[in-house]
Design an enzyme around this catalytic site. Structure first.
Site, PDB file in Angstrom:
ATOM      1  N   ASP A   1     -40.248  -7.029  38.785  1.00  0.00           N
ATOM      2  CA  ASP A   1     -39.797  -6.784  37.408  1.00  0.00           C
ATOM      3  C   ASP A   1     -39.574  -8.159  36.788  1.00  0.00           C
ATOM      4  O   ASP A   1     -38.539  -8.793  37.018  1.00  0.00           O
ATOM      5  CB  ASP A   1     -38.497  -5.973  37.425  1.00  0.00           C
ATOM      6  CG  ASP A   1     -38.011  -5.644  36.019  1.00  0.00           C
ATOM      7  OD1 ASP A   1     -38.857  -5.485  35.122  1.00  0.00           O
ATOM      8  OD2 ASP A   1     -36.788  -5.571  35.825  1.00  0.00           O
TER       9      ASP A   1
ATOM     10  N   GLU B   1     -44.530  -5.293  36.305  1.00  0.00           N
ATOM     11  CA  GLU B   1     -44.333  -4.527  35.075  1.00  0.00           C
ATOM     12  C   GLU B   1     -45.153  -5.127  33.947  1.00  0.00           C
ATOM     13  O   GLU B   1     -45.184  -6.337  33.751  1.00  0.00           O
ATOM     14  CB  GLU B   1     -42.858  -4.498  34.676  1.00  0.00           C
ATOM     15  CG  GLU B   1     -42.627  -3.591  33.464  1.00  0.00           C
ATOM     16  CD  GLU B   1     -41.164  -3.309  33.220  1.00  0.00           C
ATOM     17  OE1 GLU B   1     -40.523  -2.727  34.110  1.00  0.00           O
ATOM     18  OE2 GLU B   1     -40.664  -3.660  32.134  1.00  0.00           O
TER      19      GLU B   1
ATOM     20  N   ASP C   1     -32.499  -4.631  37.550  1.00  0.00           N
ATOM     21  CA  ASP C   1     -33.782  -5.307  37.748  1.00  0.00           C
ATOM     22  C   ASP C   1     -34.306  -5.074  39.165  1.00  0.00           C
ATOM     23  O   ASP C   1     -35.512  -4.966  39.392  1.00  0.00           O
ATOM     24  CB  ASP C   1     -33.651  -6.811  37.520  1.00  0.00           C
ATOM     25  CG  ASP C   1     -32.891  -7.123  36.259  1.00  0.00           C
ATOM     26  OD1 ASP C   1     -33.529  -7.453  35.259  1.00  0.00           O
ATOM     27  OD2 ASP C   1     -31.652  -7.011  36.279  1.00  0.00           O
TER      28      ASP C   1
END
Lengths: 187, 187
Positions: free
Chosen positions: A11, A72, A145
């Protein structure tokens, strides 16, 4: 566990970059291998912050040897300053995958949420809750996260993972995960 | 030439990443060292494209040993897909500077145009023309990405460069460049 796919989910972020490694078996069950957050100091110059993020990602790959990296996908958003740092960090993550000869893929937040919770607009708490259930964790992965990185890895394995038999295909990965989690919770 | 600052300018991009190296003396005169464009194949996966860009930038640094790296600052724009790739490439450029222990800085397109042409809304042709004059080139640097990389390097050296005496300070770098270019053209 049958032969598993080891996925590193990232992430991306400059201040906090979530990293999560999971093993996902051909029957789609998943096991936690590693989870953490790489941080860089907002007071440092950008080039050093990116080098810190890169060193952290390389250390995770060296230690856990994933066979694929899921990152991501970053979109242009309202907070322009923040999104540029996020995009730069995602570039670092993809670069390292490329330099290590690892396959990489990107997934949107909606895809990740849908894969893990069955609901593309799920909030952070729902994602954390489902990740903890799927991986049979005693506590919610913190911070968000870190949970997002694990969710990315799960999303990648399930979306692109082992062939699904026609019967098994009747369940979406999220439905299957719920079913698994509920079954485990009853034990 | 007096002791010169060697600057690598990078105009980040996935398909074409401009790289330009200039030596800028304490009297602000500048000399071309290297100019080129690193290309990556749009048909390749993103992680390999970024690795190609990174390898190209590292090769330029290895060969020309700049002491500072200037990268165009990327903003969120209309073309969202394109700007994300540009942001990722800029992250790669900054990362490499950080990993090599080189100082890095970012400059906006407006700052670069103003520094080189005296006009923050200058078009590509004006930037190419002024870069060619400042560096005493026989032809305009091609493509525009290459000229932009040189302009970035010049902008950085002039904005953050050698101390300017009060008298010299009466001219902006662009005014000085025009004066120099005109003087040279009259020879």
């Amino acid at each position: 566990m049958a032969a598993a796919l080891r996925v590193l989910g990232i992430d991306p972020g400059l201040t906090r970059c979530g990293v999560g490694v999971v093993d996902v078996a051909s029957n789609r069950s998943a096991t936690l291998v590693h989870v953490g957050v790489i941080r860089s100091d907002p007071g440092e110059p950008i080039e050093r912050r990116l080098a810190t993020i890169a060193a952290g990602i390389r250390a995770v790959i060296d230690e856990h040897e994933p066979s694929v990296v899921a990152v991501e996908r970053v979109f242009s958003q309202h907070n322009r300053q923040s999104v540029m740092g996020t995009a730069q960090a995602s570039g670092i993550a993809l670069l390292i995958a490329g330099e290590r000869g690892l396959a990489a893929s990107t997934h949107t937040p909606t895809e990740v949420k849908a894969a893990v919770t069955g609901y593309g607009a799920a909030d952070k708490r729902q994602v954390q809750t489902m990740v903890a259930r799927i991986l049979r964790l005693d506590a919610l992965p913190q911070p968000a996260d870190a949970a997002d990185a694990l969710a990315l890895a799960l999303c990648h394995a399930w979306r692109g993972g082992a062939a699904v038999s026609p019967a098994a295909g009747a369940l979406t990965p999220a439905q299957r995960a719920w079913a698994d989690a509920e079954r485990l919770a009853r034990r």
